[in-house]
Motif scaffolding. Structure first.
Motif, short mmCIF file in Angstrom:
data_model
loop_
_atom_site.label_atom_id
_atom_site.label_comp_id
_atom_site.label_asym_id
_atom_site.label_seq_id
_atom_site.Cartn_x
_atom_site.Cartn_y
_atom_site.Cartn_z
N LEU A 338 0.48 -1.19 0.53
CA LEU A 338 0.31 -0.03 -0.17
C LEU A 338 1.43 0.82 -0.06
CD1 LEU A 338 -2.77 -1.34 2.53
CD2 LEU A 338 -2.89 -1.28 0.21
N GLN A 339 1.95 1.81 1.03
CA GLN A 339 2.70 2.16 1.25
C GLN A 339 3.11 2.37 -1.02
OE1 GLN A 339 5.50 1.96 4.10
NE2 GLN A 339 3.82 2.29 5.48
N GLU A 340 4.29 1.94 -1.15
CA GLU A 340 4.40 1.27 -2.36
C GLU A 340 3.98 2.21 -3.46
OE1 GLU A 340 7.79 -1.54 -1.47
OE2 GLU A 340 6.82 -2.00 -3.28
N ALA A 341 2.34 1.64 -3.42
CA ALA A 341 1.32 2.11 -4.32
C ALA A 341 1.35 3.69 -4.23
CB ALA A 341 0.32 1.14 -4.29
N GLY A 342 0.91 4.26 -2.78
CA GLY A 342 0.99 5.52 -2.36
C GLY A 342 -0.90 5.73 -2.18
N VAL A 343 -1.01 4.40 -1.74
CA VAL A 343 -2.77 4.59 -0.41
C VAL A 343 -2.26 4.68 0.58
CG1 VAL A 343 -4.32 3.06 -0.54
CG2 VAL A 343 -3.09 2.93 -2.53
N PRO A 344 -2.77 6.15 0.95
CA PRO A 344 -2.83 6.37 2.20
C PRO A 344 -4.25 5.36 3.30
CG PRO A 344 -3.85 8.05 1.32
CD PRO A 344 -4.34 7.21 0.30
N ILE A 345 -3.49 4.98 4.43
CA ILE A 345 -3.47 4.41 5.42
C ILE A 345 -3.86 5.16 7.18
CG2 ILE A 345 -3.56 2.57 7.02
CD1 ILE A 345 -1.30 1.01 5.58
N ASP A 346 -5.25 5.77 6.47
CA ASP A 346 -5.57 6.61 7.44
C ASP A 346 -6.94 6.73 8.59
OD1 ASP A 346 -5.37 8.94 5.50
OD2 ASP A 346 -7.16 8.56 4.30
N MET A 347 -7.04 5.16 8.76
CA MET A 347 -7.56 4.66 9.39
C MET A 347 -7.34 3.37 9.54
SD MET A 347 -11.59 6.23 9.75
CE MET A 347 -11.38 5.35 7.86
N VAL A 348 -7.01 2.68 11.11
CA VAL A 348 -6.38 1.02 10.82
C VAL A 348 -7.60 0.80 12.14
CG1 VAL A 348 -4.50 1.41 12.39
CG2 VAL A 348 -5.12 -0.24 10.83
N GLY A 349 -7.49 -0.53 12.03
CA GLY A 349 -8.50 -1.64 13.22
C GLY A 349 -8.22 -3.42 12.99
N GLY A 350 -8.23 -3.70 13.65
CA GLY A 350 -7.96 -5.21 14.07
C GLY A 350 -8.36 -6.16 14.74
N THR A 351 -8.26 -6.72 14.40
CA THR A 351 -8.48 -8.43 15.50
C THR A 351 -7.27 -9.34 16.42
OG1 THR A 351 -10.79 -8.61 15.27
CG2 THR A 351 -9.52 -10.19 16.34
N SER A 352 -6.83 -9.72 17.28
CA SER A 352 -5.90 -9.99 17.28
C SER A 352 -4.41 -9.92 16.43
CB SER A 352 -5.84 -11.86 17.10
OG SER A 352 -5.82 -13.08 17.63
N ILE A 353 -3.75 -11.01 16.07
CA ILE A 353 -2.48 -10.15 15.91
C ILE A 353 -2.75 -9.38 14.98
CG2 ILE A 353 -2.56 -11.91 13.89
CD1 ILE A 353 0.54 -11.17 15.44
N GLY A 354 -4.00 -9.28 13.88
CA GLY A 354 -4.39 -8.27 13.11
C GLY A 354 -4.28 -6.50 14.01
N ALA A 355 -5.05 -7.24 15.67
CA ALA A 355 -4.63 -6.30 15.58
C ALA A 355 -3.76 -5.30 16.82
CB ALA A 355 -5.36 -6.50 17.23
N ILE A 356 -3.07 -6.35 16.77
CA ILE A 356 -0.78 -5.72 16.77
C ILE A 356 0.00 -5.17 15.65
CG2 ILE A 356 1.16 -7.05 17.66
CD1 ILE A 356 -0.47 -9.29 19.09
N ILE A 357 -0.17 -5.37 14.55
CA ILE A 357 0.01 -4.69 13.53
C ILE A 357 -0.39 -4.08 13.84
CG2 ILE A 357 0.53 -5.83 11.16
CD1 ILE A 357 1.23 -8.30 11.80
N ALA A 358 -2.08 -3.47 13.83
CA ALA A 358 -2.45 -2.63 12.78
C ALA A 358 -2.36 -1.45 14.18
CB ALA A 358 -4.05 -2.83 13.32
N ALA A 359 -2.01 -1.77 15.39
CA ALA A 359 -1.82 -1.04 16.72
C ALA A 359 0.03 -0.04 16.26
CB ALA A 359 -1.50 -1.43 17.48
N ALA A 360 0.86 -0.83 15.69
CA ALA A 360 2.03 -0.18 14.71
C ALA A 360 1.89 0.36 13.91
CB ALA A 360 2.60 -1.48 13.95
#
Length: 601
Positions: A338-360
């Motif tokens: 996503l970063q290489e394609a220039g897609v901004p990540i403006d909000m993020v959320g997740g569950t379990s391991i996804g929650a941990i990486i999303a927090a990063a």
């Protein structure tokens, strides 16, 4: 009520026909019909906050909104608090259904800002539409469109905000720089104009209407105090942005009476906290406590203002990351793509391991930081290796807790640069818990507390476990926020849990050694518990996949959920899959995701 409020409009009579011709209602009608209606209209000016009519009154007129805007509110018999139903913008009509049906008013209609209207009485209505059936047909077409789009409220409330008022909390707020940067960012999406008091203070509501009609977005700058200009700016706003210095003591905004009223469904209010360099820990909690219920934003640099502009206009990209154990490292590869394609990540959320990486991601860790920290946390040694007497769980949980606390420190979710949430399963209430405040380490630990493997997290007497047991792909939470397109990344165990043996029972203890040495693909107890915890939410996950604008499902079938050593392989799989999907996006979706250019597969 209608006769008590209106005053003569400032629109000159010579401008009436031209004004009407620009309204959507009159599209396709000939000049003769427009002239006939113009001759019958009585022009009214309604100040912001004043009622046009109330529920129960006789339907004795219809209205054309020429400038400004109205809100309809359902009558509340048991509460003094009004329930917002719909917004009626310039160019739309209100009250005509009551004239046709002969019924009384069913809603309260209030001016959201200084509003100019054309009033067509019942008698004039009958004269015009009896002589000009084409005009009646046009009205019926508009009514049918409303019914086909689920009536007035859903259609009208879909319109995004176009006018923003900046309300500085004090004179030391740098409202000028923020205003200029916000206008620059909004101009990427449409024509935008900045209006200060020196320019607009002495003008009529029709002047504001012309400004707003000529632009896609208008940014007003209020004074720090409740001056007449500030009051006018507040009335003109679709959204209020309350600017404050993060380091100051949380206090009121003198230019508005009550932020809780401002945060009603008819007019959003959002906090903007200005920081000098880095985000001041605890500032968000202080300001949000003083102004409960308001979303907040942190501003340190121009990139933060650009994100706010996307959030305000419904162009923000939200990324949702699922649980899936070690397969979740694929999220890191997706972030890279996503970063290489220039897609901004403006909000993020997740569950379990996804929650941990999303927090990063929300903490703005670089890709190298993510790889280094997560390899240290999950790969260098087994995070679930502190086995204990299985009274509550197989693992003591201390390793996971200590490592999450070590990586995230005492950071609060509210202090993260990006809007973030994580999901746990609240066993006490039987519902999912969505966490937007509190220690990052604590709620990511709760979100990853696999039942039977890790001990649950208790908070105020309530017991929380892995969010994947109820909502493994919390796209619905991101959808409710409603700020723009949603990318869902599902790394769940679709086909990763298999066995090539028909064993049903474990043999007696004296045969277990031989049995275990016989090569078979048998699930172990942790695998059984991990997968069991996710099965109940599998059907819901499939439904939530359909709520995404872009669904990414990397091929991870050969990676076990507990194979932490597959770190690099999972990252590469996520990266390759995301790049391939981004390269083949339709032009319309690519534009919505702010894709900078074609991604190379």
């Amino acid at each position: 009520m209608e006769g008590d409020v209106p005053e003569e409009s400032v629109i000159a009579r010579s401008d009436i026909r031209l004004t009407l011709a620009r309204l959507k209602f009159f599209e396709g009608l000939n000049v003769e019909i427009i002239n006939a209606i113009a001759a019958e209209l009585h022009w009214l000016s309604l100040p912001g906050g004043a009622p046009l009519y109330l529920a129960g009154e006789a339907s004795d007129a219809m209205y054309l909104v020429l400038s400004g805007g109205l809100g309809t509110y359902a009558p509340q018999s048991s509460s003094n608090r009004r329930r917002f139903v719909a917004r009626i913008s310039a160019g739309e009509t209100v009250g005509e259904i009551g004239l046709i049906s002969g019924s009384s008013r069913t809603d309260n209609v209030i001016a959201l800002r200084d509003t100019e209207l054309g009033r067509l009485s019942r008698e004039a209505f009958d004269r015009v539409f009896r002589n000009y059936p084409d005009a009646m047909m046009r009205m019926l077409q508009l009514i049918v469109i409303r019914l086909e789009t689920n009536a007035d409220a859903p259609r009208r409330t879909m319109q995004g905000p176009r006018t923003f008022t900046l309300v500085p909390q004090s004179i030391d707020v740098d409202v000028a720089s923020f205003a200029i940067e916000l206008v620059n960012c909004l101009q990427q999406f449409g024509r935008t104009e900045l209006v200060w008091s020196v320019r607009g203070a002495d003008h009529t509501s029709h002047w504001f209407y012309r400004i707003e009609s000529a632009n896609d977005y208008v940014v007003y700058v209020a004074d720090p105090t409740a001056t007449p200009w500030s009051k006018l700016c507040v009335r003109q706003a679709d959204t209020l942005l309350l600017l404050a210095r993060a380091e100051r003591e949380a206090g009121p905004f003198a230019a508005i009476v009550d932020t809780r009223n401002a945060s009603s469904a008819s007019q959003r209010a959002e906090l903007v906290l200005q920081h000098t360099d880095s985000i001041l820990a605890g500032a968000a909690a202080r300001w949000c406590a003083a102004h409960p219920g308001l979303p907040h934003h942190h501003v340190r640099a121009e990139r933060d203002v650009a994100r706010i502009a996307r959030l305000l206009t419904g162009r923000a990209v939200g990324v949702v990351m699922s649980g899936g154990g070690a397969r979740g490292f694929a999220h890191i590869g997706v972030v890279r793509a996503l970063q290489e394609a220039g897609v901004p990540i403006d909000m993020v959320g997740g569950t379990s391991i996804g929650a941990i990486i999303a927090a990063a991601v929300a903490a703005e860790w670089t890709l190298d930081e993510m790889k280094t920290r997560f390899h240290r946390t999950f790969v260098s040694s087994n995070p679930l290796g502190d086995y204990t007497l299985p009274i509550i769980a197989l693992a003591a949980g201390r390793r996971v807790t200590q490592r999450l606390h070590s990586e995230f420190g005492d950071a609060d979710i509210a202090d993260l640069p990006l809007p973030y949430y994580c999901v746990s399963a609240n066993l006490t209430t039987g519902h999912s818990g969505v966490h937007r405040t509190g220690p990052v380490w604590k709620w990511t630990r709760a979100s990853a507390a696999i039942p039977g493997v890790l001990p649950p997290v208790t908070d105020n007497g309530e017991v929380h476990v892995d969010g994947g047991t109820m909502n493994n792909l919390p796209v619905d939470v991101m959808r409710e926020i409603g700020r723009g397109p949603v990318i869902g990344v599902d790394v769940g165990a679709d086909n990763a849990f298999r066995s090539n043996t028909d064993d049903m029972d474990i043999p007696p203890a004296w045969h277990v050694g031989t049995w275990a040495r016989t090569w078979r693909r048998r699930p172990n107890i942790i695998q059984v518990l991990v997968r069991s915890g996710m099965v109940n939410s599998a059907a819901a996950t499939m439904a939530r996949r359909g709520q995404t604008d872009l669904l990414l499902v990397p091929d991870l079938n050969d990676i076990d959920m507990l194979n932490w050593k597959a770190f690099d392989k999972a990252i590469e799989s996520g990266y390759r899959h995301a790049r391939s999907k981004l390269a083949g996006l339709p032009a319309e979706l690519a534009a919505r995701l702010n894709l900078a250019g074609p991604a190379r597969p």
